[in-house]
Design a protein around this motif. Structure first.
Motif, PDB file in Angstrom:
ATOM      1  N   ALA A  88      14.560   4.157   5.160  1.00 12.83           N
ATOM      2  CA  ALA A  88      14.880   2.731   5.157  1.00 12.83           C
ATOM      3  C   ALA A  88      13.628   1.865   5.044  1.00 12.83           C
ATOM      4  CB  ALA A  88      15.665   2.362   6.407  1.00 12.83           C
ATOM      5  N   MET A  89      12.595   2.194   5.797  1.00  8.31           N
ATOM      6  CA  MET A  89      11.364   1.416   5.709  1.00  8.31           C
ATOM      7  C   MET A  89      10.704   1.590   4.341  1.00  8.31           C
ATOM      8  SD  MET A  89      10.400  -0.765   7.884  1.00  8.31           S
ATOM      9  CE  MET A  89      10.480  -1.339   9.561  1.00  8.31           C
ATOM     10  N   ARG A  90      10.718   2.791   3.815  1.00  9.09           N
ATOM     11  CA  ARG A  90      10.136   3.000   2.485  1.00  9.09           C
ATOM     12  C   ARG A  90      10.860   2.140   1.454  1.00  9.09           C
ATOM     13  NH1 ARG A  90       6.772   6.502   0.172  1.00  9.09           N
ATOM     14  NH2 ARG A  90       6.707   7.774   2.062  1.00  9.09           N
ATOM     15  N   ALA A  91      12.176   2.111   1.523  1.00  3.23           N
ATOM     16  CA  ALA A  91      12.940   1.278   0.586  1.00  3.23           C
ATOM     17  C   ALA A  91      12.582  -0.198   0.767  1.00  3.23           C
ATOM     18  CB  ALA A  91      14.431   1.498   0.792  1.00  3.23           C
ATOM     19  N   GLY A  92      12.455  -0.635   2.022  1.00  2.00           N
ATOM     20  CA  GLY A  92      12.082  -2.016   2.271  1.00  2.00           C
ATOM     21  C   GLY A  92      10.712  -2.349   1.718  1.00  2.00           C
ATOM     22  N   PHE A  93       9.770  -1.449   1.893  1.00  2.00           N
ATOM     23  CA  PHE A  93       8.419  -1.676   1.372  1.00  2.00           C
ATOM     24  C   PHE A  93       8.400  -1.623  -0.152  1.00  2.00           C
ATOM     25  CE2 PHE A  93       6.739   0.312   5.563  1.00  2.00           C
ATOM     26  CZ  PHE A  93       6.943  -0.880   6.225  1.00  2.00           C
ATOM     27  N   ASN A  94       9.258  -0.803  -0.740  1.00  2.92           N
ATOM     28  CA  ASN A  94       9.304  -0.721  -2.206  1.00  2.92           C
ATOM     29  C   ASN A  94       9.701  -2.049  -2.843  1.00  2.92           C
ATOM     30  OD1 ASN A  94       8.485   1.944  -2.396  1.00  2.92           O
ATOM     31  ND2 ASN A  94      10.559   2.780  -2.520  1.00  2.92           N
ATOM     32  N   VAL A  95      10.476  -2.837  -2.115  1.00  2.00           N
ATOM     33  CA  VAL A  95      10.834  -4.169  -2.605  1.00  2.00           C
ATOM     34  C   VAL A  95       9.578  -5.019  -2.805  1.00  2.00           C
ATOM     35  CG1 VAL A  95      12.022  -6.303  -1.982  1.00  2.00           C
ATOM     36  CG2 VAL A  95      13.151  -4.111  -1.604  1.00  2.00           C
ATOM     37  N   TYR A  96       8.604  -4.862  -1.909  1.00  5.63           N
ATOM     38  CA  TYR A  96       7.339  -5.595  -2.004  1.00  5.63           C
ATOM     39  C   TYR A  96       6.419  -4.971  -3.043  1.00  5.63           C
ATOM     40  CZ  TYR A  96       8.596  -8.355   2.059  1.00  5.63           C
ATOM     41  OH  TYR A  96       9.221  -9.241   2.900  1.00  5.63           O
ATOM     42  N   ARG A  97       6.465  -3.671  -3.162  1.00  7.55           N
ATOM     43  CA  ARG A  97       5.620  -2.987  -4.148  1.00  7.55           C
ATOM     44  C   ARG A  97       5.990  -3.362  -5.576  1.00  7.55           C
ATOM     45  NH1 ARG A  97       6.388   2.184  -0.275  1.00  7.55           N
ATOM     46  NH2 ARG A  97       4.543   1.796   1.042  1.00  7.55           N
ATOM     47  N   ALA A  98       7.164  -3.928  -5.750  1.00  3.22           N
ATOM     48  CA  ALA A  98       7.624  -4.325  -7.088  1.00  3.22           C
ATOM     49  C   ALA A  98       7.246  -5.757  -7.440  1.00  3.22           C
ATOM     50  CB  ALA A  98       9.138  -4.154  -7.188  1.00  3.22           C
ATOM     51  N   PHE A  99       6.591  -6.488  -6.541  1.00  2.00           N
ATOM     52  CA  PHE A  99       6.333  -7.908  -6.777  1.00  2.00           C
ATOM     53  C   PHE A  99       5.548  -8.188  -8.057  1.00  2.00           C
ATOM     54  CE2 PHE A  99       6.655  -9.783  -2.183  1.00  2.00           C
ATOM     55  CZ  PHE A  99       8.030  -9.596  -2.226  1.00  2.00           C
TER      56      PHE A  99
ATOM     57  N   VAL B 122       0.849  -1.191   0.000  1.00  2.00           N
ATOM     58  CA  VAL B 122       0.000   0.000   0.000  1.00  2.00           C
ATOM     59  C   VAL B 122       0.886   1.243   0.000  1.00  2.00           C
ATOM     60  CG1 VAL B 122      -1.720   1.296   1.309  1.00  2.00           C
ATOM     61  CG2 VAL B 122      -1.848  -1.202   1.211  1.00  2.00           C
ATOM     62  N   PRO B 123       0.633   2.220  -0.853  1.00  2.00           N
ATOM     63  CA  PRO B 123       1.470   3.422  -0.866  1.00  2.00           C
ATOM     64  C   PRO B 123       1.340   4.235   0.427  1.00  2.00           C
ATOM     65  CG  PRO B 123       0.211   3.236  -2.906  1.00  2.00           C
ATOM     66  CD  PRO B 123      -0.342   2.210  -1.950  1.00  2.00           C
ATOM     67  N   ASP B 124       2.456   4.600   1.002  1.00  2.00           N
ATOM     68  CA  ASP B 124       2.564   5.581   2.090  1.00  2.00           C
ATOM     69  C   ASP B 124       2.035   5.135   3.448  1.00  2.00           C
ATOM     70  OD1 ASP B 124       3.698   7.423   0.278  1.00  2.00           O
ATOM     71  OD2 ASP B 124       1.717   8.151  -0.312  1.00  2.00           O
ATOM     72  N   LEU B 125       0.913   4.443   3.509  1.00  2.00           N
ATOM     73  CA  LEU B 125       0.302   4.110   4.790  1.00  2.00           C
ATOM     74  C   LEU B 125       1.213   3.280   5.692  1.00  2.00           C
ATOM     75  CD1 LEU B 125      -2.213   4.305   6.599  1.00  2.00           C
ATOM     76  CD2 LEU B 125      -3.054   2.210   5.500  1.00  2.00           C
ATOM     77  N   PRO B 126       1.892   2.246   5.195  1.00  2.00           N
ATOM     78  CA  PRO B 126       2.771   1.479   6.088  1.00  2.00           C
ATOM     79  C   PRO B 126       3.857   2.341   6.737  1.00  2.00           C
ATOM     80  CG  PRO B 126       2.426   0.295   4.041  1.00  2.00           C
ATOM     81  CD  PRO B 126       1.850   1.665   3.846  1.00  2.00           C
ATOM     82  N   GLU B 127       4.435   3.250   5.975  1.00  2.00           N
ATOM     83  CA  GLU B 127       5.450   4.148   6.531  1.00  2.00           C
ATOM     84  C   GLU B 127       4.868   4.970   7.682  1.00  2.00           C
ATOM     85  OE1 GLU B 127       6.666   3.822   2.110  1.00  2.00           O
ATOM     86  OE2 GLU B 127       4.880   3.565   3.358  1.00  2.00           O
ATOM     87  N   LEU B 128       3.645   5.476   7.483  1.00  2.00           N
ATOM     88  CA  LEU B 128       2.994   6.298   8.498  1.00  2.00           C
ATOM     89  C   LEU B 128       2.757   5.511   9.786  1.00  2.00           C
ATOM     90  CD1 LEU B 128       1.441   8.908   9.329  1.00  2.00           C
ATOM     91  CD2 LEU B 128      -0.599   7.864   8.316  1.00  2.00           C
ATOM     92  N   LEU B 129       2.338   4.267   9.649  1.00  2.00           N
ATOM     93  CA  LEU B 129       1.961   3.472  10.815  1.00  2.00           C
ATOM     94  C   LEU B 129       3.160   2.871  11.545  1.00  2.00           C
ATOM     95  CD1 LEU B 129      -1.167   1.591   9.390  1.00  2.00           C
ATOM     96  CD2 LEU B 129      -1.118   3.631  10.844  1.00  2.00           C
TER      97      LEU B 129
END
Length: 296
Positions: free
Chosen positions: A209-220, A162-169
């Motif tokens: 760092a978390m955004r980069a980590g989540f971006n790995v999943y956003r590319a699946f 999900v864009p942005d929300l995981p970083e916020l939480l």
């Protein structure tokens, strides 16, 4: 035997600006004759630190061992784009060949996200691969991925996409978030000391760092398209391969059928007494399985 801080730590610039792409890696060299090179690729939410217990034994056995922090993770830079496994694999190929002068085929070993990167490395640079060991992940483009990506055990696949929300939480709660995965996916949670948890939490609390980590999943889903296209155009990976999982991990179920979709020549291995975190829960078992395979 050398500890993590005593291994050789270096970083190289694959690109100096717009954006900066800087890759940090650690290296352990054999004291005697070199048998070959082992490339260790970590997963999420970890870094090259996850191989701290196995690099020494592998180097003592005669291997030059290289463990990078892939783009966006650990001490490497965190550019805004480039998190498909195709790009992450190309980064590591450039690290080895253009910057470290390694021209011989290497033994590629990937765990979790690193397993996806390892498979992309073997598919796109087959002449650079002596053998392939990967696991603890459902490879995008396979039936195992499609059948499991929306299931409760892999809830984080959807959440982190999900864009942005995981970083916020997660901001300010990185330690608690990471600990959830270490505790839930391990057969031996005690493998992670308080110091280990603090080390990982500090890395992932860094800006971006978390955004980069989540971006790995956003590319699946893009990875899924890439992987299926490669299979159609190039066929299955031809390098000798082992799909390696923990004995107590859910990824062990279905590993054989997944491997049949993407490999011509493979075996399935299990690290005894381990859950997901095979190099940390049972490092001796991990080294035994990896060396037993690459030295066949």
């Amino acid at each position: 035997m050398a500890s993590y801080s005593q291994f050789i730590h270096r970083q190289v610039w694959l690109q100096r600006s717009d954006p900066e792409i800087r890759i940090h890696y650690i290296e352990a060299k054999p004291s005697g004759a070199q048998k070959g090179v082992v490339l260790l690729i970590h997963g999420f939410p970890e870094s090259s630190y996850q191989f701290r217990h196995v690099m020494g034994p592998l180097s003592l056995a005669g291997y030059r061992v290289v463990a990078p922090d892939y783009r966006g993770a650990g001490y490497s830079s965190r550019p805004p784009t480039g998190y498909t496994k195709k790009v992450l694999a190309a980064d590591l190929h450039a690290l080895l060949t253009a910057h470290m002068g390694i021209k011989e085929p290497v033994h590629v070993v990937g765990h979790d996200i690193g397993g996806m990167i390892a498979w992309a490395f073997a598919q796109n640079s087959p002449d650079a691969v002596a053998s392939l060991v990967w696991g603890e992940c459902p490879l995008p483009g396979t039936a195992m991925y499609d059948d499991n990506k929306h299931t409760p055990p892999l809830w984080h696949f959807d959440f982190q996409a999900v864009p942005d929300l995981p970083e916020l939480l997660v901001v300010g709660r990185e330690k608690q978030y990471l600990k959830h995965f270490y505790d839930r996916l391990a057969q031996n949670p005690a493998a992670f000391t308080e110091g280990d948890l603090e080390f990982y939490a500090t890395l992932y609390a860094a800006p971006g760092a978390m955004r980069a980590g989540f971006n790995v999943y956003r590319a699946f889903e893009e990875d899924k398209v890439d992987n299926r296209r490669w299979l159609e155009e190039k066929g299955k990976v031809k390098a000798r391969a082992m799909v390696l999982n923990g004995e107590g991990s859910s990824h062990a179920q279905g590993a054989d059928s997944m491997a049949k979709e993407v490999h011509e020549d493979f075996v399935v291995g299990l690290v005894e007494g381990s859950g997901h975190w095979i190099a940390e829960e049972n490092p001796e078992g991990f080294v035994k399985k990896v060396m037993g395979f690459i030295e066949q």
